[in-house]
Design an enzyme around this catalytic site. Sequence first.
Site, mmCIF file in Angstrom:
data_model
loop_
_atom_site.group_PDB
_atom_site.id
_atom_site.type_symbol
_atom_site.label_atom_id
_atom_site.label_comp_id
_atom_site.label_asym_id
_atom_site.label_seq_id
_atom_site.Cartn_x
_atom_site.Cartn_y
_atom_site.Cartn_z
ATOM 1 N N ASP A 80 -0.459 -4.327 -3.155
ATOM 2 C CA ASP A 80 -1.676 -3.743 -3.729
ATOM 3 C C ASP A 80 -1.387 -3.167 -5.121
ATOM 4 O O ASP A 80 -0.265 -3.279 -5.632
ATOM 5 C CB ASP A 80 -2.221 -2.677 -2.765
ATOM 6 C CG ASP A 80 -3.739 -2.613 -2.782
ATOM 7 O OD1 ASP A 80 -4.322 -2.649 -3.886
ATOM 8 O OD2 ASP A 80 -4.345 -2.526 -1.707
ATOM 9 N N ARG A 109 7.958 -4.762 4.293
ATOM 10 C CA ARG A 109 6.555 -4.335 4.255
ATOM 11 C C ARG A 109 5.695 -5.253 3.384
ATOM 12 O O ARG A 109 4.491 -5.275 3.524
ATOM 13 C CB ARG A 109 6.508 -2.883 3.740
ATOM 14 C CG ARG A 109 5.138 -2.321 3.470
ATOM 15 C CD ARG A 109 4.266 -2.282 4.716
ATOM 16 N NE ARG A 109 2.969 -1.703 4.447
ATOM 17 C CZ ARG A 109 1.976 -2.317 3.798
ATOM 18 N NH1 ARG A 109 2.141 -3.550 3.346
ATOM 19 N NH2 ARG A 109 0.819 -1.715 3.598
ATOM 20 N N LYS A 110 6.323 -5.952 2.469
ATOM 21 C CA LYS A 110 5.586 -6.848 1.563
ATOM 22 C C LYS A 110 4.377 -6.150 0.946
ATOM 23 O O LYS A 110 3.227 -6.595 1.090
ATOM 24 C CB LYS A 110 5.165 -8.137 2.269
ATOM 25 C CG LYS A 110 6.353 -8.968 2.747
ATOM 26 C CD LYS A 110 5.915 -10.323 3.254
ATOM 27 C CE LYS A 110 7.074 -11.178 3.697
ATOM 28 N NZ LYS A 110 7.723 -10.743 4.948
#
Length: 265
Positions: A102, A98-99
Amino acid sequence: MNNSRLTPNHIPYIQREKMCTNPSAKELFLIMEKKKSNLAVAVDVTTKEELLYQVNAVAPYVCAIKTHIDMISDFDNDLLMELQQLAIKHQFLLIEDRKFADIGKTSKSQYEGGIYQISNWADLVTVHAIPGPGIVEGLRETGLQLGRGALLLAEMSSQGSLATGAYTEAAVQMAKEYSDFVIGFISQHRITNEPYFIHMTPGVSLTEGSGVFRQQYRTPEDAIYRDGCDLIIVGSSIIKATDSKFVAHDHQQAGWDAYKKRLSS
Ligand code: 5BU
């Protein structure tokens, strides 16, 4: 051999399992040893049918399957059920690439919620270090109680990547601070000698060279023996092959041979 000079390169996976505390890391090391596989296949396809077909084909040869679940155009919850059943049947972990990138609060909501509810099924997720430790703290709050783990992106395989030098070193420090949840790295080399950290590496193929959009490939032997990574992530070389089962088996053998060569070096 003099034990004080042992590096993780010379410690068998089965011994490294005892050196880590995270349940997913432990399970991964055990599966690697049991299946004699340090291969994860990146199943980058766009439909449920293709995903399940490829996972079924390569399952006997892998210790993990890496997904980009948001590439699947006809995604539904049944797919997750089927993937989890296959993971149990064939003994492999699920890595969702998902990398996350945030702030902690947002990443935590993306991990738990939305359509994909990643924390419910992915044993491991990939995480950028760029936001600083807050991202790990946010994900860890959800993941740790479920026995999940995270991999910090410390280096990338694409030519010109900015994740080098001081950035890579800072990622190692972040991982050390939260080593109960961060089980290791996505990197191109061994970047730290703590034996409980696992180094997974993409940009691997039996044929070295470059791919589209500046992707770079080196062989399983170079990735594991020369560069000191522990687990190879192979995508297109396997899933674009006419017989992915056969080619997965070849990569499994090449990865395991390189590991054996490294242990005895
Ligand atoms: P390939 O088809 O073997 O090139 O696929 C590699 C996979 O690993 C693909 O899913 C990428 O998103 C992923 N990847 C990568 O190639 N390089 C990186 O540095 C990272 C992930 Br991080």
